[in-house]
Design a protein around this motif. Sequence first.
Motif, PDB file in Angstrom:
ATOM      1  N   GLY A  29      55.963  59.335 -16.472  1.00 39.59           N
ATOM      2  CA  GLY A  29      55.678  57.819 -16.143  1.00 39.59           C
ATOM      3  C   GLY A  29      55.072  58.049 -14.751  1.00 39.59           C
ATOM      4  O   GLY A  29      54.834  58.929 -14.028  1.00 39.59           O
ATOM      5  N   TRP A  30      54.349  56.678 -14.410  1.00 41.49           N
ATOM      6  CA  TRP A  30      54.145  56.500 -13.096  1.00 41.49           C
ATOM      7  C   TRP A  30      55.256  56.584 -12.145  1.00 41.49           C
ATOM      8  O   TRP A  30      56.523  56.118 -12.327  1.00 41.49           O
ATOM      9  CB  TRP A  30      53.336  55.182 -13.123  1.00 41.49           C
ATOM     10  N   THR A  75      60.106  53.717 -18.856  1.00 40.11           N
ATOM     11  CA  THR A  75      59.131  54.318 -18.094  1.00 40.11           C
ATOM     12  C   THR A  75      57.562  54.221 -18.684  1.00 40.11           C
ATOM     13  O   THR A  75      56.716  53.986 -17.923  1.00 40.11           O
ATOM     14  CB  THR A  75      59.233  55.733 -17.780  1.00 40.11           C
ATOM     15  N   ASP A  76      57.546  54.666 -19.840  1.00 39.02           N
ATOM     16  CA  ASP A  76      56.158  54.732 -20.419  1.00 39.02           C
ATOM     17  C   ASP A  76      55.787  53.190 -20.683  1.00 39.02           C
ATOM     18  O   ASP A  76      54.525  52.949 -20.438  1.00 39.02           O
ATOM     19  CB  ASP A  76      56.382  55.006 -21.968  1.00 39.02           C
ATOM     20  N   ARG A  78      56.383  50.704 -18.670  1.00 40.96           N
ATOM     21  CA  ARG A  78      55.972  50.142 -17.251  1.00 40.96           C
ATOM     22  C   ARG A  78      54.605  50.639 -16.959  1.00 40.96           C
ATOM     23  O   ARG A  78      53.632  50.063 -16.473  1.00 40.96           O
ATOM     24  CB  ARG A  78      56.971  50.799 -16.309  1.00 40.96           C
ATOM     25  N   ARG A  79      54.381  51.978 -17.331  1.00 44.31           N
ATOM     26  CA  ARG A  79      53.221  52.500 -17.085  1.00 44.31           C
ATOM     27  C   ARG A  79      52.115  51.610 -17.757  1.00 44.31           C
ATOM     28  O   ARG A  79      51.182  51.227 -17.210  1.00 44.31           O
ATOM     29  CB  ARG A  79      52.968  53.954 -17.568  1.00 44.31           C
ATOM     30  N   ARG A  80      52.361  51.252 -18.985  1.00 44.29           N
ATOM     31  CA  ARG A  80      51.224  50.690 -19.811  1.00 44.29           C
ATOM     32  C   ARG A  80      51.238  49.114 -19.338  1.00 44.29           C
ATOM     33  O   ARG A  80      50.114  48.744 -19.137  1.00 44.29           O
ATOM     34  CB  ARG A  80      51.898  50.434 -21.471  1.00 44.29           C
ATOM     35  N   GLU A  83      48.760  49.706 -16.330  1.00 44.39           N
ATOM     36  CA  GLU A  83      47.311  49.785 -16.732  1.00 44.39           C
ATOM     37  C   GLU A  83      46.775  48.533 -17.116  1.00 44.39           C
ATOM     38  O   GLU A  83      45.556  48.240 -16.761  1.00 44.39           O
ATOM     39  CB  GLU A  83      47.546  50.974 -17.705  1.00 44.39           C
ATOM     40  N   PHE A 171      50.374  55.566  -7.157  1.00 42.34           N
ATOM     41  CA  PHE A 171      50.986  55.939  -8.328  1.00 42.34           C
ATOM     42  C   PHE A 171      50.458  57.210  -8.679  1.00 42.34           C
ATOM     43  O   PHE A 171      49.306  57.743  -8.500  1.00 42.34           O
ATOM     44  CB  PHE A 171      50.805  55.016  -9.592  1.00 42.34           C
ATOM     45  N   ARG A 173      50.923  60.817 -11.725  1.00 45.01           N
ATOM     46  CA  ARG A 173      51.740  61.205 -13.140  1.00 45.01           C
ATOM     47  C   ARG A 173      51.276  62.938 -13.024  1.00 45.01           C
ATOM     48  O   ARG A 173      50.146  63.014 -13.286  1.00 45.01           O
ATOM     49  CB  ARG A 173      51.545  60.540 -14.268  1.00 45.01           C
TER      50      ARG A 173
END
Length: 221
Positions: A29-30, A75-76, A78-80, A83, A171, A173
């Motif tokens: 993730g970020w 984690t994923d 939060r990244r979405r 974005e 950020f 990745r």
Amino acid sequence: MEAKRNAGILPAQARGTPAVRNNPLQKRGWHSRGYLPHWDPGNRPVHVVLRLHDSLPQHLLAQWEEELHGTPDATDQRRRHIEAALDQGIGKCWLRQSAVANLVAEALTHFDGQRYQLHAWVIMPNHVHVLISTVASAALAEIEHSWKSYTAKQANRLLARSGQFWQRECFDRVMRDGHETGETKVYIEANPVVAGLCESIYNWAWSSAARNGGDRGEKKP
């Protein structure tokens, strides 16, 4: 510390510990790179996001941390969230101005092929995506700091303003393999289309797609 309070984003000091380096969930993730990190990915491609200081309100990060706490794919998710929020164009969006965007584009590409390799990049109204691999003699943290320091000073002059320009942390990745690197390149160059800013990746002037389109016989903007 501030980075730890904001959405559980990893503090820079923690990036140097073996427990963090070996945690695959953290790598997916970020993360917050912090101002000068104690960790660097070497020559592995990294997706870096630079944000204007007002592009992502801290209350949103705190809200997502509370909502996602304890969920398996936090984690994923939060990244979405990050974005999607960035693509809403929150803040003053100084990068929408051609002179400022051109300044940042020239800073990103100036040492391409010398200190680093740019696989893809795009300048959005309030943030920047870069997919980069560094050479052995160049630290990613120093490259990021150089970009931000130079462009902040020059952009403030163009805008006749003073004060913070970029958000303090970046950020990032790390890419797991060539497949993820390819997917990320497509994502970065398509970001202006997804955000509704243009109809073709070649119609957004401030991106690697537009700059390199002529090499593939595509129509540039």
